[in-house]
Design an enzyme around this catalytic site. Sequence first.
Site, PDB file in Angstrom:
ATOM      1  N   SER A 178       0.820  -1.208   0.000  1.00 10.83           N
ATOM      2  CA  SER A 178       0.000   0.000   0.000  1.00 10.83           C
ATOM      3  C   SER A 178       0.854   1.258   0.000  1.00 10.83           C
ATOM      4  CB  SER A 178      -0.919   0.005   1.215  1.00 10.83           C
ATOM      5  OG  SER A 178      -1.535  -1.243   1.379  1.00 10.83           O
TER       6      SER A 178
HETATM    7  N1  SAH Z   1      -0.638  -5.027   4.119  1.00 11.22           N
HETATM    8  C1  SAH Z   1       0.137  -5.356   2.941  1.00 11.22           C
HETATM    9  C2  SAH Z   1      -0.559  -5.036   1.627  1.00 11.22           C
HETATM   10  C3  SAH Z   1      -1.755  -5.877   1.447  1.00 11.22           C
HETATM   11  S1  SAH Z   1      -2.208  -6.264  -0.216  1.00 11.22           S
HETATM   12  C4  SAH Z   1       1.500  -4.700   2.962  1.00 11.22           C
HETATM   13  O1  SAH Z   1       1.814  -3.986   3.926  1.00 11.22           O
HETATM   14  O2  SAH Z   1       2.274  -4.947   2.046  1.00 11.22           O
HETATM   15  C5  SAH Z   1      -3.581  -7.287   0.250  1.00 11.22           C
HETATM   16  C6  SAH Z   1      -3.194  -8.672   0.689  1.00 11.22           C
HETATM   17  O3  SAH Z   1      -4.368  -9.300   1.163  1.00 11.22           O
HETATM   18  C7  SAH Z   1      -2.661  -9.540  -0.445  1.00 11.22           C
HETATM   19  O4  SAH Z   1      -1.380 -10.022  -0.126  1.00 11.22           O
HETATM   20  C8  SAH Z   1      -3.678 -10.670  -0.533  1.00 11.22           C
HETATM   21  O5  SAH Z   1      -3.098 -11.934  -0.825  1.00 11.22           O
HETATM   22  C9  SAH Z   1      -4.277 -10.672   0.857  1.00 11.22           C
HETATM   23  N2  SAH Z   1      -5.603 -11.276   0.962  1.00 11.22           N
HETATM   24  C10 SAH Z   1      -6.683 -11.143   0.149  1.00 11.22           C
HETATM   25  N3  SAH Z   1      -7.707 -11.874   0.604  1.00 11.22           N
HETATM   26  C11 SAH Z   1      -7.281 -12.495   1.743  1.00 11.22           C
HETATM   27  C12 SAH Z   1      -7.876 -13.401   2.673  1.00 11.22           C
HETATM   28  N4  SAH Z   1      -9.140 -13.845   2.549  1.00 11.22           N
HETATM   29  N5  SAH Z   1      -7.131 -13.830   3.724  1.00 11.22           N
HETATM   30  C13 SAH Z   1      -5.853 -13.414   3.873  1.00 11.22           C
HETATM   31  N6  SAH Z   1      -5.231 -12.559   3.029  1.00 11.22           N
HETATM   32  C14 SAH Z   1      -5.934 -12.113   1.972  1.00 11.22           C
END
Ligand code: SAH
Length: 212
Positions: free
Chosen positions: A60
Site C-alpha cells: 500500500s
Molecule cells: N498489508 C500489505 C498489503 C496488502 S495487499 C502490505 O503492507 O504490504 C492485500 C493482501 O491481502 C494480499 O497479499 C492478498 O493476498 C491478501 N488477501 C486477500 N484476501 C485475503 C484473505 N481472505 N485472507 C488473507 N489474506 C488475503
Amino acid sequence: MTRAERQMQFLYALRSKGVTDARVLTAMEKTDRALFVKGHFADRAYDDMPLPIACGQTISQPSVVGLMTQALQVNPRDKVLEVGTGSGYQAAILSHLARRVYTVDRYKSLMAEARKIFTQLDITNLTAFTADGSFGLPEQAPFDRILVTAAAEDPPGPLLAQLKVGGIMVLPVGQSDSVQQLIRVARTQTGFEYEELRPVRFVPLLEGLGKD
Ligand code: SAH
C-alpha cells in the site's frame, strides 16, 4: 540524496497527508520500506505510491498505511490481527506499536518472503500464518485491534465476532473494485459503531488460499 535526506522527505510527505501521530511516525521511521519492495521498483520505495509485489498484489501507499495505522489507535498492550500480510510492511510497523501482532495472508509464497524479512529485522512479537483471514484467527481471538488491508463488501462476521468490547477494526469496504470506503468499526457493550474515514483503493479480500 542521502538516506537521511530521503527519510526526512518521506516523513514530511506523511505529515503533509495527515499522518501526525508521533508513535505512528516513529514506527514508520524505523521500518525501511525498501526492504519490502523488490526488483526494479525498489528505487521508488520512498515515493508515496502503492507498488506491485508478487502474486499480483500491492504494497500500500505509505500515507494510507500511516492513516490506517493512526485510525487503529494501537496501544502498547494490544493484541492486533492484520488480515492481508502482503509484503509484511504494515505488519512490521504494527509490531513496533503493539504487544503482539498476528498477520495472515492467503498466499504461501508471499508469507515466506515476509517471514524472511521479519527474521532479518529480528521482530519477535509477530506471528505470521498462511490462512483465509476472512475467518480471522479463532485460536488467538479475541483481539483489541483488527486491521484488514484487502477490501470486502461488508465487514466479515467472524472478524466482528473476534473483536473485543472496546476494540477497534479498520478496513476498506465496498462493492466496487476501483474505490472503497475506509471505515472504522468500534465494538461497544451493546453493539458496533461505524464511521467512514475516506475513499481508498485496495485489492479484493478473496476466499480460500491462493495457488502460490
Ligand atoms: N498489508 C500489505 C498489503 C496488502 S495487499 C502490505 O503492507 O504490504 C492485500 C493482501 O491481502 C494480499 O497479499 C492478498 O493476498 C491478501 N488477501 C486477500 N484476501 C485475503 C484473505 N481472505 N485472507 C488473507 N489474506 C488475503
